[in-house]
Every structure is written in C-alpha cells, then in structure tokens.
Design a protein around this motif. Sequence first.
Motif, PDB file in Angstrom:
ATOM      1  N   PRO A 101     -10.290 -14.773   6.124  1.00 16.17           N
ATOM      2  CA  PRO A 101     -10.912 -14.942   7.450  1.00 16.17           C
ATOM      3  C   PRO A 101     -10.530 -13.833   8.433  1.00 16.17           C
ATOM      4  O   PRO A 101     -11.272 -13.550   9.371  1.00 16.17           O
ATOM      5  N   SER A 102      -9.374 -13.234   8.246  1.00 18.41           N
ATOM      6  CA  SER A 102      -8.912 -12.174   9.150  1.00 18.41           C
ATOM      7  C   SER A 102      -9.511 -10.827   8.760  1.00 18.41           C
ATOM      8  O   SER A 102      -9.363 -10.368   7.622  1.00 18.41           O
ATOM      9  N   GLU A 103     -10.188 -10.190   9.722  1.00 22.31           N
ATOM     10  CA  GLU A 103     -10.756  -8.870   9.453  1.00 22.31           C
ATOM     11  C   GLU A 103      -9.658  -7.836   9.213  1.00 22.31           C
ATOM     12  O   GLU A 103      -9.838  -6.897   8.424  1.00 22.31           O
ATOM     13  N   ALA A 104      -8.532  -8.012   9.880  1.00 25.85           N
ATOM     14  CA  ALA A 104      -7.424  -7.073   9.685  1.00 25.85           C
ATOM     15  C   ALA A 104      -6.917  -7.133   8.250  1.00 25.85           C
ATOM     16  O   ALA A 104      -6.609  -6.105   7.643  1.00 25.85           O
ATOM     17  N   VAL A 105      -6.804  -8.353   7.703  1.00 32.09           N
ATOM     18  CA  VAL A 105      -6.367  -8.510   6.313  1.00 32.09           C
ATOM     19  C   VAL A 105      -7.404  -7.903   5.373  1.00 32.09           C
ATOM     20  O   VAL A 105      -7.053  -7.223   4.391  1.00 32.09           O
ATOM     21  N   GLN A 106      -8.679  -8.118   5.652  1.00 28.71           N
ATOM     22  CA  GLN A 106      -9.744  -7.544   4.822  1.00 28.71           C
ATOM     23  C   GLN A 106      -9.652  -6.023   4.782  1.00 28.71           C
ATOM     24  O   GLN A 106      -9.718  -5.403   3.711  1.00 28.71           O
ATOM     25  N   ARG A 107      -9.491  -5.410   5.948  1.00 29.36           N
ATOM     26  CA  ARG A 107      -9.417  -3.944   6.006  1.00 29.36           C
ATOM     27  C   ARG A 107      -8.181  -3.424   5.279  1.00 29.36           C
ATOM     28  O   ARG A 107      -8.241  -2.427   4.564  1.00 29.36           O
ATOM     29  N   ALA A 108      -7.051  -4.114   5.472  1.00 33.80           N
ATOM     30  CA  ALA A 108      -5.817  -3.691   4.806  1.00 33.80           C
ATOM     31  C   ALA A 108      -5.959  -3.799   3.290  1.00 33.80           C
ATOM     32  O   ALA A 108      -5.479  -2.927   2.549  1.00 33.80           O
ATOM     33  N   ALA A 109      -6.632  -4.858   2.819  1.00 33.20           N
ATOM     34  CA  ALA A 109      -6.828  -5.034   1.382  1.00 33.20           C
ATOM     35  C   ALA A 109      -7.736  -3.939   0.822  1.00 33.20           C
ATOM     36  O   ALA A 109      -7.506  -3.433  -0.289  1.00 33.20           O
ATOM     37  N   GLU A 110      -8.767  -3.577   1.561  1.00 32.86           N
ATOM     38  CA  GLU A 110      -9.663  -2.496   1.120  1.00 32.86           C
ATOM     39  C   GLU A 110      -8.893  -1.191   0.945  1.00 32.86           C
ATOM     40  O   GLU A 110      -9.068  -0.470  -0.046  1.00 32.86           O
ATOM     41  N   ILE A 111      -8.031  -0.889   1.926  1.00 33.26           N
ATOM     42  CA  ILE A 111      -7.231   0.341   1.854  1.00 33.26           C
ATOM     43  C   ILE A 111      -6.277   0.273   0.665  1.00 33.26           C
ATOM     44  O   ILE A 111      -6.102   1.247  -0.082  1.00 33.26           O
ATOM     45  N   ALA A 112      -5.661  -0.896   0.466  1.00 30.91           N
ATOM     46  CA  ALA A 112      -4.720  -1.056  -0.643  1.00 30.91           C
ATOM     47  C   ALA A 112      -5.408  -0.832  -1.987  1.00 30.91           C
ATOM     48  O   ALA A 112      -4.875  -0.128  -2.861  1.00 30.91           O
ATOM     49  N   THR A 153      -8.076   0.916  -2.565  1.00 27.68           N
ATOM     50  CA  THR A 153      -8.408   2.341  -2.682  1.00 27.68           C
ATOM     51  C   THR A 153      -7.202   3.146  -3.162  1.00 27.68           C
ATOM     52  O   THR A 153      -7.326   4.008  -4.037  1.00 27.68           O
ATOM     53  N   VAL A 154      -6.038   2.860  -2.597  1.00 28.74           N
ATOM     54  CA  VAL A 154      -4.820   3.589  -2.983  1.00 28.74           C
ATOM     55  C   VAL A 154      -4.414   3.236  -4.416  1.00 28.74           C
ATOM     56  O   VAL A 154      -4.037   4.116  -5.206  1.00 28.74           O
ATOM     57  N   ILE A 155      -4.517   1.964  -4.768  1.00 24.49           N
ATOM     58  CA  ILE A 155      -4.144   1.529  -6.118  1.00 24.49           C
ATOM     59  C   ILE A 155      -5.072   2.151  -7.177  1.00 24.49           C
ATOM     60  O   ILE A 155      -4.640   2.537  -8.267  1.00 24.49           O
ATOM     61  N   ASP A 156      -6.351   2.249  -6.817  1.00 16.98           N
ATOM     62  CA  ASP A 156      -7.351   2.783  -7.777  1.00 16.98           C
ATOM     63  C   ASP A 156      -7.339   4.303  -7.863  1.00 16.98           C
ATOM     64  O   ASP A 156      -7.971   4.876  -8.766  1.00 16.98           O
ATOM     65  N   TRP A 157      -6.654   4.957  -6.942  1.00 17.94           N
ATOM     66  CA  TRP A 157      -6.683   6.429  -6.946  1.00 17.94           C
ATOM     67  C   TRP A 157      -6.115   7.001  -8.232  1.00 17.94           C
ATOM     68  O   TRP A 157      -5.112   6.522  -8.765  1.00 17.94           O
ATOM     69  N   LYS A 158      -6.788   8.017  -8.737  1.00 14.94           N
ATOM     70  CA  LYS A 158      -6.323   8.680  -9.958  1.00 14.94           C
ATOM     71  C   LYS A 158      -6.038  10.145  -9.657  1.00 14.94           C
ATOM     72  O   LYS A 158      -6.873  10.837  -9.073  1.00 14.94           O
ATOM     73  N   PRO A 159      -4.854  10.623 -10.023  1.00 20.18           N
ATOM     74  CA  PRO A 159      -4.496  12.012  -9.735  1.00 20.18           C
ATOM     75  C   PRO A 159      -5.349  12.997 -10.533  1.00 20.18           C
ATOM     76  O   PRO A 159      -5.908  12.652 -11.560  1.00 20.18           O
ATOM     77  N   THR A 208       0.839  -1.205   0.000  1.00 22.01           N
ATOM     78  CA  THR A 208       0.000   0.000   0.000  1.00 22.01           C
ATOM     79  C   THR A 208       0.873   1.253   0.000  1.00 22.01           C
ATOM     80  O   THR A 208       0.577   2.235  -0.691  1.00 22.01           O
ATOM     81  N   LEU A 209       1.953   1.213   0.764  1.00 23.39           N
ATOM     82  CA  LEU A 209       2.886   2.347   0.786  1.00 23.39           C
ATOM     83  C   LEU A 209       3.573   2.518  -0.567  1.00 23.39           C
ATOM     84  O   LEU A 209       3.753   3.641  -1.046  1.00 23.39           O
ATOM     85  N   LEU A 210       3.930   1.405  -1.200  1.00 22.37           N
ATOM     86  CA  LEU A 210       4.565   1.490  -2.518  1.00 22.37           C
ATOM     87  C   LEU A 210       3.580   1.965  -3.582  1.00 22.37           C
ATOM     88  O   LEU A 210       3.981   2.579  -4.574  1.00 22.37           O
ATOM     89  N   ALA A 211       2.297   1.704  -3.364  1.00 20.52           N
ATOM     90  CA  ALA A 211       1.279   2.155  -4.319  1.00 20.52           C
ATOM     91  C   ALA A 211       1.118   3.672  -4.314  1.00 20.52           C
ATOM     92  O   ALA A 211       0.472   4.233  -5.207  1.00 20.52           O
TER      93      ALA A 211
END
Length: 340
Positions: free
Chosen positions: A321-332, A334-340, A295-298
């Motif tokens: 199964p991990s909610e933490a992984v789910q949340r991290a993936a959602e954030i990732a 969002t960052v990957i899809d962001w368009k300047p 996510t940081l590299l994105a």
Amino acid sequence: MAQPRISAYLPPDIDPTKAALAFGRRALPKLNEELQSPELLTQQRALVALCDLVHDPEKVYQAIALGFLDSLKALLVHQDQTVRQKTTEVLSVMALHSIGREGLIRSGVISALAGLLDDPVDICRRNTHQVFDMLARLPEGAGGILQAGLVPPLVLKLETELDEIQELILGTLSNCLRVEVSEALAAGAVPVLKEKLSHPSTAIRSKAAWVLLEISSHAEGKIAVFEEEVIPVLLSLLEDTQPEVQVNSTGALMFALVTPQGRSSAMGAEAIPPLLTLVAEETSKARLNAIKALTLLAELPEGRQTLLEHRDTFQRCLDDPSEAVQRAAEIAITVIDWKP
C-alpha cells in the motif's frame, strides 16, 4: 534496576492559593514585581501562580513582552531549591508554545540553563532538559545548544543521569547532531550510544538508535560507527520486540551501510537474513528501511548473489500500500538484477 520517578511536589508551606493575583492583564506586571522581591515566600508564590498562567499562549506572549525572562534567568541561580524548581518549570511550560520557544531562544535562556546540568535537585535537571529538548526541535534552538558548547556535557550526562532524563538528552542530541557531529564524536558519543542500545528501557534503546541514525548521516559519523563496531549491535536490534526500536535501528543501519566498510561489516555479521525477515513482514514499520539497507548490500557481489535467491520477497513489495515501499522495492530489484 528500576529508578524512582522524579517528584514535582512542593514543600508543604508553599500554598499557591495564597498567591495574591489581580485579574486580567494587570496580573502579570504584579507577578514580575513579586519575582524580584527580596522575600523568599513572595517569590515562591509568584512562581507557582506564573506556572499556572503560562499554560495560556497569550499569557506567554505578554510575559515575554513584559521582560519576565530576565527575571526568570536571574532566579535560575537562586539558592532556594523551590525557586529553582518552579523557575525551570515555568520555562519548560513556556517552551511548549511556539511563541515561548522563540522567546527563550532570543533571550539567551539556553546559556543560563547550562549551569543547572549539575543541580542537586532531580526535578530541576529534568525541567532543564525538557526545555533543551523542546528548543532543539527548532533549527535556531539546536544551533543555540551547539553554540553554547552543551553537546559534550550532554553526552557525558548519558552515563550518569536518571533514565527519564536520559530520554530527554537523547531527544536533544538527535536534533543537534542533525546539524553538526564533530563535538559529539570528540566527546565519545558513539561508544556511549552503543552501550545504550542494550538498555532495558525501550525508549532509551529507540532514541539511542535514532541519535546514531543522525550521526551516521554524516561522513565522519559513518566512520565512527564502523570503527566502534556498532553495526553488529544494530543488527541484533532488528529482532527487538518493539517496532520503534526496529525502525530506528534499521534507519541507522541504512546510513551506516553507505560506506564500503559498513557494507563489509554488515556482511560479516550476516545482516541479510534478519533484514529479509523485516521485508517479508507486511506489517513491519521497519520494512522501508530494511529494503533500502538490502539494496546497499546488493551492490556487493556476494550480497547480490544471495539476494537473487530472494527476489520474490521484493517482488511482493511492489503491491505494498505504501508508494515509498513500492519505489524502494523497484530500485532493489533493479540493483539485484544488474549484471556486470
């Protein structure tokens, strides 16, 4: 090269069965008197008996109340190695109990033990580092070790100590450096830890990465990790066969990538492919840290462009199964899809 294990065997003339012990509460006061006896054999036998008693938390409480710690601190500088060995063993057993840890911290045992860092007897040093490792798990203990100025010598000892003692030192440092890192950085901790990342011992590689994680959580630590070119070494450990090494390495990497210099270094070292491999492995313990690092590299244009081609990898993590992984993936995503 394999190193011999430290032996705890006593000299043959020290027979714990010959220690005169009363039953009940009167046993401890008698032992305290014997610890202060001018007779060497009496002191040795009393320490052997005390080692057995302090496995009981109630006996630890009583011993502290009776002033045993003052007697034990005095014995740490004894010329007889058996006395020092058993004294440090008593303290290490007491440190296993919460009441013992609190008592040791209050009584100034940390400073008293500092003189044993160069003890010629391996087991005395091992017991000493076991105490430090246990006490550092409490904020007060970590603070006491920092206040005693022990972090720089502990860093230096990583270069000379036996492997099993190095493991204990790394455990102590991981807790102390969570609080403050400047002394460790000044003592050259980062290059020493960088070297330990290639150690043949899994435990040492893993713990060295964990200490670097704690260092990288501080602003000045992130700079040092970048300047010492630790990021490429951490990336190489993402393919380590031991899961705990992968977890700690990705954790350290994640903190190091917070800075622009860290992200630039990681991109130059081609960090994305091995991180994506960890994300794709559903059983990987390092998965969460790897997602956060990506996510940081994105946030870099070239990173985002590369990761857009692997969006499905993160999409699959939404069913983890991990909610933490789910949340991290959602954030990732969002960052990957962001368009300047």
